[in-house]
Write a protein that holds these residues in place. Structure first.
Motif, PDB file in Angstrom:
ATOM      1  N   TYR A   5       0.828  -1.209   0.000  1.00 45.65           N
ATOM      2  CA  TYR A   5       0.000   0.000   0.000  1.00 45.65           C
ATOM      3  C   TYR A   5       0.862   1.259   0.000  1.00 45.65           C
ATOM      4  O   TYR A   5       0.645   2.196  -0.782  1.00 45.65           O
ATOM      5  N   PHE A   6       1.840   1.304   0.883  1.00 42.48           N
ATOM      6  CA  PHE A   6       2.681   2.493   0.997  1.00 42.48           C
ATOM      7  C   PHE A   6       3.582   2.665  -0.229  1.00 42.48           C
ATOM      8  O   PHE A   6       3.819   3.787  -0.685  1.00 42.48           O
ATOM      9  N   ALA A   7       4.071   1.550  -0.771  1.00 44.28           N
ATOM     10  CA  ALA A   7       5.008   1.637  -1.889  1.00 44.28           C
ATOM     11  C   ALA A   7       4.319   1.976  -3.199  1.00 44.28           C
ATOM     12  O   ALA A   7       4.863   2.703  -4.033  1.00 44.28           O
ATOM     13  N   LEU A   8       3.091   1.464  -3.393  1.00 39.74           N
ATOM     14  CA  LEU A   8       2.407   1.646  -4.677  1.00 39.74           C
ATOM     15  C   LEU A   8       1.270   2.648  -4.619  1.00 39.74           C
ATOM     16  O   LEU A   8       1.203   3.575  -5.428  1.00 39.74           O
ATOM     17  N   TYR A  10       0.029   4.848  -1.991  1.00 39.94           N
ATOM     18  CA  TYR A  10       0.242   6.176  -1.426  1.00 39.94           C
ATOM     19  C   TYR A  10       1.256   6.987  -2.217  1.00 39.94           C
ATOM     20  O   TYR A  10       1.216   8.219  -2.210  1.00 39.94           O
ATOM     21  N   SER A  11       2.178   6.323  -2.863  1.00 40.73           N
ATOM     22  CA  SER A  11       3.195   7.056  -3.623  1.00 40.73           C
ATOM     23  C   SER A  11       2.670   7.589  -4.954  1.00 40.73           C
ATOM     24  O   SER A  11       3.377   8.334  -5.638  1.00 40.73           O
ATOM     25  N   CYS A  12       1.438   7.225  -5.306  1.00 38.84           N
ATOM     26  CA  CYS A  12       0.860   7.726  -6.566  1.00 38.84           C
ATOM     27  C   CYS A  12       0.767   9.256  -6.557  1.00 38.84           C
ATOM     28  O   CYS A  12       0.885   9.899  -7.604  1.00 38.84           O
ATOM     29  N   ALA A  13       0.535   9.818  -5.393  1.00 44.37           N
ATOM     30  CA  ALA A  13       0.414  11.275  -5.292  1.00 44.37           C
ATOM     31  C   ALA A  13       1.707  11.975  -5.684  1.00 44.37           C
ATOM     32  O   ALA A  13       1.688  13.139  -6.089  1.00 44.37           O
ATOM     33  N   TYR A  14       2.838  11.280  -5.578  1.00 44.61           N
ATOM     34  CA  TYR A  14       4.129  11.874  -5.931  1.00 44.61           C
ATOM     35  C   TYR A  14       4.574  11.495  -7.339  1.00 44.61           C
ATOM     36  O   TYR A  14       5.315  12.233  -7.984  1.00 44.61           O
ATOM     37  N   ARG A  15       4.117  10.339  -7.804  1.00 44.01           N
ATOM     38  CA  ARG A  15       4.554   9.866  -9.112  1.00 44.01           C
ATOM     39  C   ARG A  15       3.686  10.390 -10.249  1.00 44.01           C
ATOM     40  O   ARG A  15       4.111  10.438 -11.391  1.00 44.01           O
TER      41      ARG A  15
END
Length: 208
Positions: A5-8, A10-15
């Motif tokens: 969850y954290f790697a994929l 939640y990181s969408c907001a930055y990627r």
């Protein structure tokens, strides 16, 4: 799973850039909303037809414990596993529908969202979840406060007091409105039986 969850997720907001993220969130929301709306419609049908039963959670497991389904013990469990969890999910989708109702310029989309909100709200009230109902009232009050506060400019007493006063009024209206809404829903099973009786040409027993 938490690492995934954290790697994929939640990181969408930055990627993603802002436009892509908003578009993906919209597609994901309406896709999940369609599935949940169908499930709520099936559950509301169970209420209208007064269908209630117990179901074994895991027929293949050693644990033969059962869960309530449909309209059981004067509460709408529907086809969901956990009553309170389902009520809160409906509340979250209801908030999302209100958000897209405000944002959407299309009349047809707004009408569809209103109908979906009626379905979700009915599910919340018929579930009998007091915490979900209180949360619904709080959402109405806080939402009113945010909308009014956003439209008003300045930092005077009026600009601070008016949004708060309207939020309190909305909370009172929401309490009365949900009570009236739930009272009206009590007549749905009787109206459904009468409709079936009428469609059958008066040959069926309206009490069954």
């Amino acid at each position: 799973w938490s690492a995934i969850y954290f790697a994929l997720v939640y990181s969408c907001a930055y990627r993603f850039d802002r436009a892509t993220l908003i578009k993906c969130a919209k597609v994901l929301f309406f896709t999940l909303l369609a599935v949940w709306f169908i499930a709520c419609c099936v559950s509301l049908y169970q209420y209208a037809a007064q269908i209630g039963y117990r179901y074994v959670v895991n027929p293949l497991g050693k644990d033969a414990s059962t869960t309530r389904q449909g309209f059981y013990d004067s509460r709408l469990f529907g086809i969901f596993y956990t009553l309170n969890h389902a009520a809160y999910i409906s509340l979250l989708f209801l908030i999302g529908c209100i958000f897209y109702f405000i944002k959407s310029p299309h009349r047809s989309v707004r009408i569809a969202l209103v109908l979906i909100c009626l379905c979700l709200g009915s599910h919340i009230l018929l579930s009998g979840s007091r915490s979900a109902r209180i949360s619904l009232i709080v959402v109405a009050a806080v939402g009113t406060w945010l909308l009014v506060r956003r439209r008003m400019q300045g930092k005077g007493f009026k600009q601070r007091a008016l949004p708060l006063a309207l939020a309190v009024v909305m909370a009172v209206v929401a309490i009365g409105g949900t009570a009236g809404w739930k009272a009206a829903l009590r007549h749905v099973p009787y109206l459904a039986q009468e409709t079936i009786y009428w469609l059958d040409g008066g040959t069926a027993n309206p009490n069954h």
